[in-house]
Design a protein around this motif. Sequence first.
Motif, PDB file in Angstrom:
ATOM      1  N   ALA A   1       0.832  -1.206   0.000  1.00 61.47           N
ATOM      2  CA  ALA A   1       0.000   0.000   0.000  1.00 61.47           C
ATOM      3  C   ALA A   1       0.868   1.257   0.000  1.00 61.47           C
ATOM      4  CB  ALA A   1      -0.930  -0.007   1.208  1.00 61.47           C
ATOM      5  N   VAL A   2       1.891   1.283   0.846  1.00 58.43           N
ATOM      6  CA  VAL A   2       2.775   2.459   0.925  1.00 58.43           C
ATOM      7  C   VAL A   2       3.512   2.661  -0.396  1.00 58.43           C
ATOM      8  CG1 VAL A   2       4.861   3.362   2.028  1.00 58.43           C
ATOM      9  CG2 VAL A   2       3.024   2.435   3.425  1.00 58.43           C
ATOM     10  N   PHE A   3       4.047   1.592  -0.972  1.00 60.64           N
ATOM     11  CA  PHE A   3       4.764   1.710  -2.237  1.00 60.64           C
ATOM     12  C   PHE A   3       3.821   2.161  -3.360  1.00 60.64           C
ATOM     13  CE2 PHE A   3       9.145  -0.307  -2.295  1.00 60.64           C
ATOM     14  CZ  PHE A   3       9.376  -0.047  -0.953  1.00 60.64           C
ATOM     15  N   GLY A   4       2.602   1.639  -3.388  1.00 56.93           N
ATOM     16  CA  GLY A   4       1.633   2.060  -4.403  1.00 56.93           C
ATOM     17  C   GLY A   4       1.262   3.517  -4.270  1.00 56.93           C
ATOM     18  N   ILE A   5       1.013   3.950  -3.027  1.00 55.68           N
ATOM     19  CA  ILE A   5       0.649   5.351  -2.784  1.00 55.68           C
ATOM     20  C   ILE A   5       1.811   6.281  -3.125  1.00 55.68           C
ATOM     21  CG2 ILE A   5       0.123   7.000  -0.937  1.00 55.68           C
ATOM     22  CD1 ILE A   5      -1.641   4.746   0.302  1.00 55.68           C
ATOM     23  N   LEU A   6       3.026   5.916  -2.708  1.00 58.69           N
ATOM     24  CA  LEU A   6       4.192   6.754  -3.030  1.00 58.69           C
ATOM     25  C   LEU A   6       4.452   6.815  -4.530  1.00 58.69           C
ATOM     26  CD1 LEU A   6       6.752   5.888  -0.203  1.00 58.69           C
ATOM     27  CD2 LEU A   6       5.520   8.032  -0.553  1.00 58.69           C
TER      28      LEU A   6
ATOM     29  N   GLY B   1      -2.918  -0.774  -7.574  1.00 58.55           N
ATOM     30  CA  GLY B   1      -1.837  -1.473  -8.259  1.00 58.55           C
ATOM     31  C   GLY B   1      -0.869  -2.121  -7.292  1.00 58.55           C
ATOM     32  N   GLY B   2      -0.567  -1.452  -6.190  1.00 51.73           N
ATOM     33  CA  GLY B   2       0.334  -2.015  -5.190  1.00 51.73           C
ATOM     34  C   GLY B   2      -0.242  -3.260  -4.534  1.00 51.73           C
ATOM     35  N   VAL B   3      -1.520  -3.217  -4.206  1.00 53.42           N
ATOM     36  CA  VAL B   3      -2.153  -4.359  -3.539  1.00 53.42           C
ATOM     37  C   VAL B   3      -2.282  -5.549  -4.493  1.00 53.42           C
ATOM     38  CG1 VAL B   3      -4.296  -5.138  -2.442  1.00 53.42           C
ATOM     39  CG2 VAL B   3      -3.334  -2.912  -1.856  1.00 53.42           C
ATOM     40  N   ILE B   4      -2.681  -5.281  -5.730  1.00 54.28           N
ATOM     41  CA  ILE B   4      -2.775  -6.367  -6.715  1.00 54.28           C
ATOM     42  C   ILE B   4      -1.382  -6.938  -7.002  1.00 54.28           C
ATOM     43  CG2 ILE B   4      -3.331  -6.913  -9.126  1.00 54.28           C
ATOM     44  CD1 ILE B   4      -5.668  -4.902  -8.854  1.00 54.28           C
ATOM     45  N   SER B   5      -0.400  -6.067  -7.112  1.00 57.95           N
ATOM     46  CA  SER B   5       0.970  -6.508  -7.366  1.00 57.95           C
ATOM     47  C   SER B   5       1.507  -7.352  -6.223  1.00 57.95           C
ATOM     48  CB  SER B   5       1.879  -5.300  -7.597  1.00 57.95           C
ATOM     49  OG  SER B   5       1.432  -4.572  -8.712  1.00 57.95           O
ATOM     50  N   MET B   6       1.135  -7.010  -5.003  1.00 54.90           N
ATOM     51  CA  MET B   6       1.540  -7.806  -3.843  1.00 54.90           C
ATOM     52  C   MET B   6       1.051  -9.237  -4.005  1.00 54.90           C
ATOM     53  SD  MET B   6       0.097  -7.539   0.052  1.00 54.90           S
ATOM     54  CE  MET B   6      -1.507  -8.047  -0.529  1.00 54.90           C
ATOM     55  N   GLN B   7      -0.192  -9.388  -4.401  1.00 57.71           N
ATOM     56  CA  GLN B   7      -0.754 -10.727  -4.592  1.00 57.71           C
ATOM     57  C   GLN B   7      -0.007 -11.489  -5.685  1.00 57.71           C
ATOM     58  OE1 GLN B   7      -3.218 -12.187  -2.813  1.00 57.71           O
ATOM     59  NE2 GLN B   7      -3.251 -10.388  -1.498  1.00 57.71           N
ATOM     60  N   ILE B   8       0.299 -10.816  -6.764  1.00 58.14           N
ATOM     61  CA  ILE B   8       0.984 -11.458  -7.889  1.00 58.14           C
ATOM     62  C   ILE B   8       2.409 -11.826  -7.503  1.00 58.14           C
ATOM     63  CG2 ILE B   8       1.879 -11.071 -10.220  1.00 58.14           C
ATOM     64  CD1 ILE B   8      -0.648  -9.263 -10.610  1.00 58.14           C
ATOM     65  N   LEU B   9       3.117 -10.889  -6.909  1.00 59.79           N
ATOM     66  CA  LEU B   9       4.519 -11.144  -6.557  1.00 59.79           C
ATOM     67  C   LEU B   9       4.667 -12.163  -5.429  1.00 59.79           C
ATOM     68  CD1 LEU B   9       5.955  -7.531  -6.842  1.00 59.79           C
ATOM     69  CD2 LEU B   9       6.388  -9.461  -8.364  1.00 59.79           C
ATOM     70  N   ASN B  10       3.717 -12.208  -4.523  1.00 60.30           N
ATOM     71  CA  ASN B  10       3.795 -13.188  -3.442  1.00 60.30           C
ATOM     72  C   ASN B  10       3.522 -14.605  -3.948  1.00 60.30           C
ATOM     73  OD1 ASN B  10       4.491 -11.298  -1.540  1.00 60.30           O
ATOM     74  ND2 ASN B  10       2.438 -11.098  -0.695  1.00 60.30           N
ATOM     75  N   LYS B  11       2.771 -14.729  -5.019  1.00 56.06           N
ATOM     76  CA  LYS B  11       2.495 -16.045  -5.587  1.00 56.06           C
ATOM     77  C   LYS B  11       3.635 -16.536  -6.472  1.00 56.06           C
ATOM     78  CE  LYS B  11      -2.479 -15.942  -5.405  1.00 56.06           C
ATOM     79  NZ  LYS B  11      -3.727 -15.994  -6.135  1.00 56.06           N
ATOM     80  N   ARG B  12       4.397 -15.611  -7.000  1.00 47.67           N
ATOM     81  CA  ARG B  12       5.484 -15.979  -7.913  1.00 47.67           C
ATOM     82  C   ARG B  12       6.759 -16.216  -7.127  1.00 47.67           C
ATOM     83  NH1 ARG B  12       5.774 -12.607 -13.206  1.00 47.67           N
ATOM     84  NH2 ARG B  12       7.128 -14.345 -13.596  1.00 47.67           N
TER      85      ARG B  12
END
Length: 175
Positions: A60-65, A153-164
């Motif tokens: 969330a912080v990375f997406g907001i920044l 985008g940050g939250v969705i990316s977290m889900q994608i990157l945590n699965k990969r």
Amino acid sequence: MNKKYISPFVSGFAAGVLQIVPLLKGFACCSVIPAAAYFSLLLDKKANKSEENISFKKAAVFGILTGLTAAIFATVFEVIITLITKNNDIVFALPELNKMFNGMPVDPKIKQELISIMENIAKQIKTNGFSLFYTISILFNNLFINIIFGFIGGVISMQILNKRKDIQWLPVLFF
């Protein structure tokens, strides 16, 4: 500046530059900003050689920044280009805006006030290359939209990157 937040600023700068490209301008909110948030998290994960999962807070912080940085740079670049060229989307679209306002089922006084404001902004831009009202409105618009889509985008990316487990540098995620 804290080094752990460099990747959102780098990705946000890149997204801010892409936001002023005419063909990409329309896709900035729904693809460029979330992609920048993704690359922000990806760059951070690669730079720190981290194998652990990304937390919701960090995403969330990375997406907001990323969104905040993109909004600021996009606004600055838009204002600089407008200052140099003394032309922008408002000046270009003013005749169509007049037609649109006249076609609205609204009180004629309100229509006239809207047209007057838009003509004043266009006149200031044509003569000075700058309009304070335009600059403030574009800044708030960019901040609002980019921060929201950066967060998403940050939250969705977290889900994608945590699965990969095997992170690639140029995933074909958003294209």
